[in-house]
Design a protein around this motif. Sequence first.
Motif, PDB file in Angstrom:
ATOM      1  N   PRO A 122       0.810  -1.222   0.000  1.00 32.53           N
ATOM      2  CA  PRO A 122       0.000   0.000   0.000  1.00 32.53           C
ATOM      3  C   PRO A 122       0.843   1.272   0.000  1.00 32.53           C
ATOM      4  O   PRO A 122       0.419   2.296  -0.530  1.00 32.53           O
ATOM      5  N   TYR A 123       2.023   1.203   0.578  1.00 28.61           N
ATOM      6  CA  TYR A 123       2.920   2.367   0.626  1.00 28.61           C
ATOM      7  C   TYR A 123       3.354   2.769  -0.789  1.00 28.61           C
ATOM      8  O   TYR A 123       3.215   3.935  -1.187  1.00 28.61           O
ATOM      9  N   SER A 124       3.854   1.806  -1.543  1.00 29.78           N
ATOM     10  CA  SER A 124       4.328   2.089  -2.904  1.00 29.78           C
ATOM     11  C   SER A 124       3.182   2.497  -3.824  1.00 29.78           C
ATOM     12  O   SER A 124       3.320   3.407  -4.648  1.00 29.78           O
ATOM     13  N   MET A 125       2.036   1.817  -3.680  1.00 29.21           N
ATOM     14  CA  MET A 125       0.885   2.128  -4.525  1.00 29.21           C
ATOM     15  C   MET A 125       0.359   3.530  -4.221  1.00 29.21           C
ATOM     16  O   MET A 125      -0.090   4.247  -5.120  1.00 29.21           O
ATOM     17  N   PHE A 126       0.424   3.937  -2.957  1.00 33.88           N
ATOM     18  CA  PHE A 126      -0.034   5.271  -2.582  1.00 33.88           C
ATOM     19  C   PHE A 126       0.850   6.343  -3.216  1.00 33.88           C
ATOM     20  O   PHE A 126       0.356   7.350  -3.743  1.00 33.88           O
ATOM     21  N   LEU A 127       2.164   6.160  -3.183  1.00 30.15           N
ATOM     22  CA  LEU A 127       3.083   7.116  -3.808  1.00 30.15           C
ATOM     23  C   LEU A 127       2.860   7.165  -5.315  1.00 30.15           C
ATOM     24  O   LEU A 127       2.944   8.239  -5.937  1.00 30.15           O
ATOM     25  N   ARG A 128       2.566   6.032  -5.894  1.00 29.46           N
ATOM     26  CA  ARG A 128       2.262   5.963  -7.328  1.00 29.46           C
ATOM     27  C   ARG A 128       0.993   6.768  -7.644  1.00 29.46           C
ATOM     28  O   ARG A 128       0.926   7.479  -8.647  1.00 29.46           O
ATOM     29  N   TYR A 129       0.018   6.663  -6.777  1.00 32.29           N
ATOM     30  CA  TYR A 129      -1.243   7.397  -6.950  1.00 32.29           C
ATOM     31  C   TYR A 129      -1.022   8.910  -6.849  1.00 32.29           C
ATOM     32  O   TYR A 129      -1.567   9.697  -7.640  1.00 32.29           O
ATOM     33  N   LEU A 130      -0.208   9.331  -5.877  1.00 29.80           N
ATOM     34  CA  LEU A 130       0.077  10.753  -5.718  1.00 29.80           C
ATOM     35  C   LEU A 130       0.718  11.333  -6.974  1.00 29.80           C
ATOM     36  O   LEU A 130       0.388  12.448  -7.400  1.00 29.80           O
ATOM     37  N   GLY A 131       1.639  10.577  -7.576  1.00 27.54           N
ATOM     38  CA  GLY A 131       2.318  11.052  -8.772  1.00 27.54           C
ATOM     39  C   GLY A 131       1.388  11.162  -9.972  1.00 27.54           C
ATOM     40  O   GLY A 131       1.416  12.163 -10.699  1.00 27.54           O
TER      41      GLY A 131
END
Length: 208
Positions: A122-131
């Motif tokens: 979820p951490y990596s996917m969240f950063l991907r979403y922000l970008g």
Amino acid sequence: WAHEICGQLDPTSNTFVKNLLESAKRTAKNPVNKKDPVSKDILIDLCSMYQYSNDLTVVRDLVMILLSFSAFLRFSELSQLKCNDVTIKEGYLVLKIRKSKTDQYRAGDEVLVSKGQSLACPYSMFLRYLGLANIEISTDMYLFRPLYRSKDKCGLIKVNRPISYTTARECMIKRLKMIAPELNLGLHSLRSGGATSAANAGVNDRCW
């Protein structure tokens, strides 16, 4: 009324009659249709399917699914998250829950979501979403808002309005059904699935 006029006891006040009525109510009650819990293997397979996708709609749905699962969030808690409710730390996220069903005094709470090692992190996917969504984490905008599409462009609407329950349920269930079409799924499946996974593996191993 007729019994009272004749000086007789009311038969409906008899204990046996009352118990018989309660028994009939329980017998006629609709059976409970429980939803099937979502497992971490389903989420890993789902994220593997969209490993290289840059579609904002897909990534937003995956983030909502992963956060609901890993942080045991109800939809009301997930949908009310604002950008400044999330603090990004080295290796984990801090989610500020302003209002919860179990928070009777509205004191608020914080949930930690650690970084994982698999594609369903979820951490990596969240950063991907922000970008992809060009989200400023310091703003007071809702984190999950409806999307708009214009030709090849896709983005979050500018109006500060959270995503609706109907839209979120439709999007999230549609994604999960692609991996587990035979399961009876609902938004509660994510929360109960996350709790089951944590109970089996330990709270410190909620993310993969």
